[in-house]
Motif scaffolding. Structure first.
Motif, mmCIF file in Angstrom:
data_model
loop_
_atom_site.group_PDB
_atom_site.id
_atom_site.type_symbol
_atom_site.label_atom_id
_atom_site.label_comp_id
_atom_site.label_asym_id
_atom_site.label_seq_id
_atom_site.Cartn_x
_atom_site.Cartn_y
_atom_site.Cartn_z
ATOM 1 N N GLN A 1 0.967 -0.946 -0.107
ATOM 2 C CA GLN A 1 0.239 0.133 -0.167
ATOM 3 C C GLN A 1 0.977 1.305 -0.092
ATOM 4 O O GLN A 1 0.327 2.347 -0.664
ATOM 5 N N ALA A 2 2.113 1.019 0.492
ATOM 6 C CA ALA A 2 3.089 2.361 0.395
ATOM 7 C C ALA A 2 3.295 2.743 -0.998
ATOM 8 O O ALA A 2 3.444 3.866 -1.298
ATOM 9 N N VAL A 3 3.332 1.621 -1.924
ATOM 10 C CA VAL A 3 3.545 1.806 -3.369
ATOM 11 C C VAL A 3 2.324 2.238 -3.969
ATOM 12 O O VAL A 3 2.353 3.155 -4.802
ATOM 13 N N MET A 4 1.253 1.767 -3.507
ATOM 14 C CA MET A 4 -0.145 1.874 -4.156
ATOM 15 C C MET A 4 -0.716 3.295 -3.874
ATOM 16 O O MET A 4 -1.371 3.693 -4.501
ATOM 17 N N ARG A 5 -0.454 3.818 -2.861
ATOM 18 C CA ARG A 5 -0.752 5.300 -2.487
ATOM 19 C C ARG A 5 -0.046 6.268 -3.406
ATOM 20 O O ARG A 5 -0.731 7.213 -3.788
ATOM 21 N N VAL A 6 0.923 5.956 -3.953
ATOM 22 C CA VAL A 6 1.771 6.833 -4.906
ATOM 23 C C VAL A 6 1.372 6.510 -6.293
ATOM 24 O O VAL A 6 1.346 7.433 -7.254
ATOM 25 N N GLU A 7 1.394 5.151 -6.656
ATOM 26 C CA GLU A 7 1.100 4.557 -8.003
ATOM 27 C C GLU A 7 0.158 3.530 -7.836
ATOM 28 O O GLU A 7 0.058 2.323 -7.583
ATOM 29 N N PRO A 8 -1.598 4.278 -7.656
ATOM 30 C CA PRO A 8 -2.617 3.238 -7.642
ATOM 31 C C PRO A 8 -2.639 1.971 -8.805
ATOM 32 O O PRO A 8 -3.159 1.100 -8.321
#
Length: 124
Positions: A83-90
């Motif tokens: 989710q740390a990644v997906m918050r920046v790159e959904p």
């Protein structure tokens, strides 16, 4: 004491299951070493100025850490890493050629959960 074939097979099955149920210290040590290496890399990456290359490396480190946490049985921690990644790159999805189906599944589930969370709003 004579054992029948069934008794002998049952005894072997119990021994095999006990061996597989034991913690594997070498594997746990390897995961710990990989985690320390990734933590060090994360520290170095955070110190660099923002760039596309830095983001690609950060994304990879978080995804690898998620995989490690899954292997340890810590699915909540693995989800936080993704989710740390997906918050920046959904639209992020781990490369299926480099990550097992369990990581792919977790990424899909994490993306669904993030979509349900409220988003922030900024008034200027």
């Amino acid at each position: 004491m004579d054992l029948t074939v069934c008794d002998e097979l049952e005894e072997r099955a119990v021994r095999v299951s006990e061996v597989h149920a034991r913690p594997r210290p070498a594997a746990a040590h390897a995961l710990d070493r990989a985690e320390r290496t990734l933590q060090t890399a994360l520290g170095y990456l955070r110190a660099l100025p923002p760039s596309a290359a830095r983001w690609n490396d950060l994304r990879e480190v978080h995804t690898l850490r998620a995989w490690i946490e899954l292997k340890r049985g810590h699915s909540a921690e693995a989800e936080r890493e993704l989710q740390a990644v997906m918050r920046v790159e959904p639209a992020f999805a781990p490369d299926p050629r480099g990550y097992p189906p369990a990581v792919q599944r977790l990424a899909r589930d994490s993306a669904r959960k993030l979509k349900k969370e409220p988003t922030g709003q900024r008034n200027v």
